[in-house]
Design an enzyme around this catalytic site. Structure first.
Site, mmCIF file in Angstrom:
data_model
loop_
_atom_site.group_PDB
_atom_site.id
_atom_site.type_symbol
_atom_site.label_atom_id
_atom_site.label_comp_id
_atom_site.label_asym_id
_atom_site.label_seq_id
_atom_site.Cartn_x
_atom_site.Cartn_y
_atom_site.Cartn_z
ATOM 1 N N ASP A 188 18.553 67.312 54.247
ATOM 2 C CA ASP A 188 19.386 68.313 53.574
ATOM 3 C C ASP A 188 18.685 68.945 52.372
ATOM 4 O OD1 ASP A 188 21.381 67.793 55.352
ATOM 5 O OD2 ASP A 188 22.278 66.220 54.097
ATOM 6 N N THR A 189 17.608 68.318 51.926
ATOM 7 C CA THR A 189 16.941 68.829 50.721
ATOM 8 C C THR A 189 15.595 69.450 51.072
ATOM 9 O OG1 THR A 189 15.740 66.795 50.290
ATOM 10 C CG2 THR A 189 17.989 66.922 49.420
ATOM 11 N N ARG A 232 8.851 64.109 71.554
ATOM 12 C CA ARG A 232 7.408 64.240 71.319
ATOM 13 C C ARG A 232 6.714 62.895 71.108
ATOM 14 N NH1 ARG A 232 10.336 68.311 70.243
ATOM 15 N NH2 ARG A 232 9.545 70.452 70.402
ATOM 16 N N CYS A 242 5.878 61.092 60.873
ATOM 17 C CA CYS A 242 7.004 61.841 61.441
ATOM 18 C C CYS A 242 7.916 62.291 60.309
ATOM 19 C CB CYS A 242 7.769 60.957 62.422
ATOM 20 S SG CYS A 242 9.281 61.745 63.005
ATOM 21 N N PHE A 248 -4.447 65.807 62.484
ATOM 22 C CA PHE A 248 -3.071 65.958 61.988
ATOM 23 C C PHE A 248 -2.091 65.549 63.093
ATOM 24 C CE2 PHE A 248 0.718 68.562 60.931
ATOM 25 C CZ PHE A 248 0.891 68.202 59.608
ATOM 26 N N TRP A 256 7.593 55.417 57.557
ATOM 27 C CA TRP A 256 8.852 56.182 57.637
ATOM 28 C C TRP A 256 9.087 56.598 59.090
ATOM 29 C CZ3 TRP A 256 12.904 58.880 55.074
ATOM 30 C CH2 TRP A 256 13.097 58.485 53.742
ATOM 31 N N HIS A 260 12.758 68.208 50.331
ATOM 32 C CA HIS A 260 11.740 67.167 50.367
ATOM 33 C C HIS A 260 10.768 67.374 51.536
ATOM 34 C CE1 HIS A 260 11.545 63.484 47.915
ATOM 35 N NE2 HIS A 260 10.638 63.146 48.794
ATOM 36 N N PHE A 267 3.603 61.282 53.067
ATOM 37 C CA PHE A 267 2.926 61.775 51.868
ATOM 38 C C PHE A 267 1.683 60.941 51.541
ATOM 39 C CE2 PHE A 267 2.227 62.101 47.287
ATOM 40 C CZ PHE A 267 2.162 63.471 47.138
ATOM 41 N N GLU A 268 1.733 59.654 51.878
ATOM 42 C CA GLU A 268 0.613 58.753 51.551
ATOM 43 C C GLU A 268 -0.519 58.805 52.587
ATOM 44 O OE1 GLU A 268 3.954 57.668 51.092
ATOM 45 O OE2 GLU A 268 3.628 58.129 48.963
HETATM 46 C C1 DLZ Z 1 11.072 60.549 50.872
HETATM 47 C C2 DLZ Z 1 10.805 60.845 52.296
HETATM 48 C C3 DLZ Z 1 11.727 61.584 53.054
HETATM 49 C C4 DLZ Z 1 12.991 62.132 52.486
HETATM 50 N N1 DLZ Z 1 11.517 61.806 54.356
HETATM 51 C C5 DLZ Z 1 10.401 61.346 54.937
HETATM 52 C C6 DLZ Z 1 10.153 61.573 56.324
HETATM 53 O O1 DLZ Z 1 10.944 62.176 57.049
HETATM 54 N N2 DLZ Z 1 8.991 61.096 56.829
HETATM 55 C C7 DLZ Z 1 8.059 60.426 56.087
HETATM 56 O O2 DLZ Z 1 7.007 60.037 56.630
HETATM 57 N N3 DLZ Z 1 8.299 60.174 54.787
HETATM 58 C C8 DLZ Z 1 9.423 60.598 54.202
HETATM 59 N N4 DLZ Z 1 9.655 60.352 52.876
HETATM 60 C C9 DLZ Z 1 8.719 59.481 52.139
HETATM 61 C C10 DLZ Z 1 7.482 60.221 51.584
HETATM 62 O O3 DLZ Z 1 6.544 60.523 52.588
HETATM 63 C C11 DLZ Z 1 6.785 59.332 50.530
HETATM 64 O O4 DLZ Z 1 6.520 58.077 51.080
HETATM 65 C C12 DLZ Z 1 7.609 59.177 49.261
HETATM 66 O O5 DLZ Z 1 7.985 60.412 48.737
HETATM 67 C C13 DLZ Z 1 6.838 58.385 48.171
HETATM 68 O O6 DLZ Z 1 5.645 59.074 47.789
#
Ligand code: DLZ
Length: 183
Positions: A106-107, A148, A101, A134, A43, A109, A78-79
């Site tokens: 807007d939410t 950054r 990163c 981290f 991401w 999440h 998240f992973e």
């Molecule tokens: C879903 C999501 C969102 C909205 N934003 C980010 C982000 O800014 N950076 C990032 O690394 N990952 C984002 N993700 C994806 C989540 O980390 C994750 O991959 C999904 O929720 C699936 O578990």
């Protein structure tokens, strides 16, 4: 007016001090005998790629052998926790740098993911008794992320790598002085 100026100056100085990318003078051990894993999120790839490259180059600059650095991607921040755990279990590494990163949307999440990954990585440090760094940006805007990732605030990937080397140096210093107290 003068007070505002003074305050802004202090703020600027504080952020300059926190720019650990200027760590040239600080005491970073040689990393020749250390093995590293870098787990990085896809991401915001334009940013995470620069952070990952910064981390990799810093490790090599401080003596790490390229064959002792393993890099793997995960889909999102998240992973990172599970990806880093796989790396710890199967990667034969001494320290793991987690790079991602998160950019505020807007939410809510952002908050959930930032909190989960911070706690997840903290837990890995304790569970495996090795450094999991981290290296996750948690920013409001793309511009802040760019600042950054090689911009005006340095490269946080460089800092993450320097932190990994320093933590392994700290561990080594305890191991070498096991029989002494208060060295
Ligand atoms: C879903 C999501 C969102 C909205 N934003 C980010 C982000 O800014 N950076 C990032 O690394 N990952 C984002 N993700 C994806 C989540 O980390 C994750 O991959 C999904 O929720 C699936 O578990």
């Amino acid at each position: 007016m003068q007070i505002t100026f003074f305050y802004l100056k202090q703020l600027k100085m504080a952020s300059e001090l926190k720019n650990l990318s200027k760590f040239e003078g600080s005491n970073i051990p040689n990393a020749a005998d250390m093995k590293f894993g870098i787990v990085w999120a896809e991401w915001n790839l334009d940013i995470t790629q620069k952070l990952m490259q910064g981390a990799y180059d810093t490790l090599v600059k401080h003596g790490a052998k390229p064959e002792h650095i393993i890099t793997k991607t995960v889909p999102g921040a998240f992973e990172l926790t599970l990806g880093a755990q796989y790396m710890a279990e199967l990667g034969n590494v001494d320290a793991i740098i987690c790079i991602g990163c998160l950019i505020q949307g807007d939410t809510k999440h952002f908050d959930f993911i930032a909190d989960a990954v911070a706690k997840g990585i903290t837990n890995l440090n304790i569970r495996y008794n090795k450094p999991f760094i981290f290296g996750v940006l948690t920013v409001n805007t793309q511009e802040q992320a760019e600042d950054r990732a090689g911009g005006m605030h340095g490269n946080k990937g460089d800092e993450a790598a320097a932190t990994a080397i320093k933590m392994l140096g700290l561990k080594k210093s305890f191991e070498e002085n096991k029989s002494k107290i208060g060295f």
